[in-house]
Design a protein around this motif. Structure first.
Motif, PDB file in Angstrom:
ATOM      1  N   SER A  14       0.848  -1.210   0.000  1.00  0.00           N
ATOM      2  CA  SER A  14       0.000   0.000   0.000  1.00  0.00           C
ATOM      3  C   SER A  14       0.874   1.247   0.000  1.00  0.00           C
ATOM      4  CB  SER A  14      -0.952   0.000   1.207  1.00  0.00           C
ATOM      5  OG  SER A  14      -0.222  -0.024   2.414  1.00  0.00           O
ATOM      6  N   ASN A  40      -6.121  -5.102   3.904  1.00  0.00           N
ATOM      7  CA  ASN A  40      -7.148  -4.233   4.463  1.00  0.00           C
ATOM      8  C   ASN A  40      -7.554  -3.201   3.425  1.00  0.00           C
ATOM      9  OD1 ASN A  40      -8.693  -2.762   6.255  1.00  0.00           O
ATOM     10  ND2 ASN A  40      -7.230  -3.074   7.923  1.00  0.00           N
ATOM     11  N   LEU A  41      -8.765  -3.314   2.932  1.00  0.00           N
ATOM     12  CA  LEU A  41      -9.206  -2.412   1.873  1.00  0.00           C
ATOM     13  C   LEU A  41      -9.297  -0.964   2.359  1.00  0.00           C
ATOM     14  CD1 LEU A  41      -9.615  -2.990  -1.016  1.00  0.00           C
ATOM     15  CD2 LEU A  41     -12.027  -3.428  -0.615  1.00  0.00           C
ATOM     16  N   SER A  42      -9.554  -0.790   3.651  1.00  0.00           N
ATOM     17  CA  SER A  42      -9.665   0.583   4.172  1.00  0.00           C
ATOM     18  C   SER A  42      -8.329   1.323   4.034  1.00  0.00           C
ATOM     19  CB  SER A  42     -10.131   0.577   5.621  1.00  0.00           C
ATOM     20  OG  SER A  42      -9.078   0.179   6.467  1.00  0.00           O
ATOM     21  N   THR A  43      -7.237   0.575   3.992  1.00  0.00           N
ATOM     22  CA  THR A  43      -5.911   1.178   3.800  1.00  0.00           C
ATOM     23  C   THR A  43      -5.849   1.931   2.464  1.00  0.00           C
ATOM     24  OG1 THR A  43      -4.896  -0.562   5.112  1.00  0.00           O
ATOM     25  CG2 THR A  43      -3.441   0.604   3.606  1.00  0.00           C
ATOM     26  N   GLU A  45      -8.338   3.359   0.877  1.00  0.00           N
ATOM     27  CA  GLU A  45      -9.481   4.268   0.733  1.00  0.00           C
ATOM     28  C   GLU A  45      -9.127   5.552  -0.029  1.00  0.00           C
ATOM     29  OE1 GLU A  45     -12.348   3.967   4.273  1.00  0.00           O
ATOM     30  OE2 GLU A  45     -11.525   6.009   4.335  1.00  0.00           O
ATOM     31  N   SER A  46      -7.960   6.128   0.300  1.00  0.00           N
ATOM     32  CA  SER A  46      -7.609   7.439  -0.270  1.00  0.00           C
ATOM     33  C   SER A  46      -7.327   7.377  -1.766  1.00  0.00           C
ATOM     34  CB  SER A  46      -6.391   8.021   0.458  1.00  0.00           C
ATOM     35  OG  SER A  46      -5.272   7.194   0.224  1.00  0.00           O
ATOM     36  N   TYR A 187       0.524   1.790   8.486  1.00  0.00           N
ATOM     37  CA  TYR A 187      -0.208   0.621   7.958  1.00  0.00           C
ATOM     38  C   TYR A 187       0.510  -0.709   8.195  1.00  0.00           C
ATOM     39  CZ  TYR A 187      -2.963   4.234   5.620  1.00  0.00           C
ATOM     40  OH  TYR A 187      -3.745   5.337   5.362  1.00  0.00           O
ATOM     41  N   ASN A 316      -4.346   7.392  13.936  1.00  0.00           N
ATOM     42  CA  ASN A 316      -5.163   6.441  13.148  1.00  0.00           C
ATOM     43  C   ASN A 316      -5.590   5.241  14.000  1.00  0.00           C
ATOM     44  OD1 ASN A 316      -5.034   7.387  10.101  1.00  0.00           O
ATOM     45  ND2 ASN A 316      -3.041   7.780  11.050  1.00  0.00           N
ATOM     46  N   GLN A 318      -8.426   4.175  14.778  1.00  0.00           N
ATOM     47  CA  GLN A 318      -9.532   3.361  14.267  1.00  0.00           C
ATOM     48  C   GLN A 318      -9.022   2.247  13.356  1.00  0.00           C
ATOM     49  OE1 GLN A 318     -12.581   5.481  12.119  1.00  0.00           O
ATOM     50  NE2 GLN A 318     -13.917   3.701  12.194  1.00  0.00           N
ATOM     51  N   TRP A 319      -7.985   2.569  12.560  1.00  0.00           N
ATOM     52  CA  TRP A 319      -7.442   1.588  11.613  1.00  0.00           C
ATOM     53  C   TRP A 319      -6.996   0.332  12.366  1.00  0.00           C
ATOM     54  CZ3 TRP A 319      -2.715  -0.874  10.847  1.00  0.00           C
ATOM     55  CH2 TRP A 319      -2.583  -1.537   9.618  1.00  0.00           C
ATOM     56  N   THR A 322      -9.784  -1.529  14.775  1.00  0.00           N
ATOM     57  CA  THR A 322     -10.693  -2.421  14.040  1.00  0.00           C
ATOM     58  C   THR A 322     -10.034  -3.787  13.863  1.00  0.00           C
ATOM     59  OG1 THR A 322     -11.452  -0.485  12.852  1.00  0.00           O
ATOM     60  CG2 THR A 322     -12.074  -2.599  11.920  1.00  0.00           C
TER      61      THR A 322
END
Ligand code: NAD
Ligand code: TYD
Length: 340
Positions: A14, A40-43, A45-46, A187, A316, A318-319, A322
């Motif tokens: 990422s 992790n797809l949320s990684t 996101e940007s 990350y 971060n 929340q990252w 989760t």
């Protein structure tokens, strides 16, 4: 130019995608990732809305799916980050390491042969060289150091490296390999030393140091690794192996104490637990070749890199919270309960 980045929903992949999209606005990046526990797809996101970026959920071992994606996208370059990457998990269950790290690499290279590419780059590790003794600080891993692995993880990575070199010699596939030391930065999955210690310290949980904490790792800020791979892709010589590392050797216990101080947490959180089986003592890279040939030098000093990393984990929460609240809990209990 279209670049396939496998394993791009993980830690280094990422960061590499962010680096490449930022630096080369004309490149198209396609991320191929199975989204295992470590992906992790949320990684991503940007970058999801970036017209030069595409995400494809695919297992690199799935030949049909990989061939279909090659037929659709016709990549010029493939950079393979996809791997099972955690030594402790490989000790617990080696099989998936052999599947993804070796057979997945083979599927990708077969696709490269079938469809044609200008470069296949294999992201490897200094762990393929085994370890160095603590009492010989004069020794370093060069590209000529014999492969001599310790864990199922490092054995699977070494097997893949040999296969990559075989595909170059036998079929003329235009390959390069990089072997990097331990990375740290944003990350990073919280099962690895630095993010695990940051997360535990922030939660006032014990900090589990294996053995006596005297093992040495050679830490490199992840952005410096990404820049080195970028250089190898553009200027590296086909068929060559490049070691990447920044002469930043540290003992585990010193890293953990540094994290305690930075977060204002007591060292009494440190708990010595049973050692890892086959635990490598010291890794240390000699980066002379990549420095001389490609002009690469690390740009981030450890003091700055660790400060940025800790700040990232504070900003971060929340990252990683989760991740800690999900399936990972079972892993943590299995690995660390009754380990003393
Ligand atoms: P990671 O575990 O954070 O990420 C691995 C990624 O690969 C995840 O997104 C996962 O979903 C994906 N993946 C796993 N199996 C897959 C499969 N079969 N098909 C498609 N995707 C799959 O790992 P990382 O730390 O980012 O490491 C990336 C690469 O760099 C690995 O090849 C590793 O061996 C190498 N490396 C890591 C370090 C380090 O310090 N982390 C150092 C040197 C080399
Ligand atoms: P790790 O981050 O797993 O990377 P690697 O084993 O690939 O170098 O571990 C780094 C070092 O930290 C290694 O010597 C093992 C040690 N370690 C601990 O002491 N406690 C832990 O909970 C973890 C995960 C690692």
């Amino acid at each position: 130019m279209t670049i396939f980045v496998t394993g791009g929903a993980g830690f280094i992949g990422s960061n590499f995608i962010f680096h490449m999209l930022g630096k080369y606005p004309k490149y198209r990046i396609v991320c191929l990732d199975k989204l295992t526990y470590a992906g992790n797809l949320s990684t991503l996101e940007s970058v999801m809305g970036n017209p030069n970026f595409r995400f494809a959920k695919v297992d690199i071992c799935d030949r049909e799916a990989i061939y279909n994606l090659f037929a659709e996208e016709h990549p010029d370059v493939v950079v393979n980050f996809a791997a099972e990457s955690h030594v402790d998990r490989s000790i617990d269950n080696p099989e998936v390491f052999l599947q993804t790290n070796i057979l997945g690499t083979q599927v990708l290279m077969d696709a490269c042969r079938k469809f044609g590419i200008t470069r296949y780059h294999q992201v490897s590790t200094d762990e393929v060289y085994g370890d160095l003794p603590l009492d010989r600080p004069d020794l370093f891993f060069t590209e000529e150091t014999p492969i001599h692995t310790s864990s199922p993880y490092s054995a699977s990575k070494a097997a893949a490296d040999l296969l990559v070199l075989a595909y170059h010699r036998t079929y003329g596939l235009p390959v390069t390999i990089s072997r990097c030391s331990n990375n740290y930065g944003p990350y990073h999955f919280p099962e690895k030393l630095i993010p695990l210690m940051i997360a535990n310290a922030l939660n006032d949980k014990p900090l589990p140091v294996y053995g006596r904490g005297l093992n040495v790792r050679d830490w490199l800020y992840v952005e410096d690794h990404c820049k080195a791979i970028d250089l190898i892709l553009h200027k590296g010589r086909v068929g060559e192996v490049y070691n990447i590392g920044g002469h930043n050797e540290m003992r585990n216990i010193d890293i953990v104490k540094m994290i305690c101080h930075a977060l204002n947490k007591p060292e009494s959180l440190i708990t010595y637990v049973a050692d890892r089986k086959g635990h490598d003592m010291r890794y240390a890279i000699d980066p002379t070749k990549i420095h001389r040939e490609l002009g690469w030098l690390p740009q981030t000093k450890f003091a700055d890199g660790i400060e940025k990393t800790i700040a990232w984990y504070l900003d971060n929460r929340q990252w990683w919270e989760t991740i800690l609240s999900g399936e990972y809990q079972h892993y943590y209990e299995k690995m660390y309960t009754n380990r003393q």
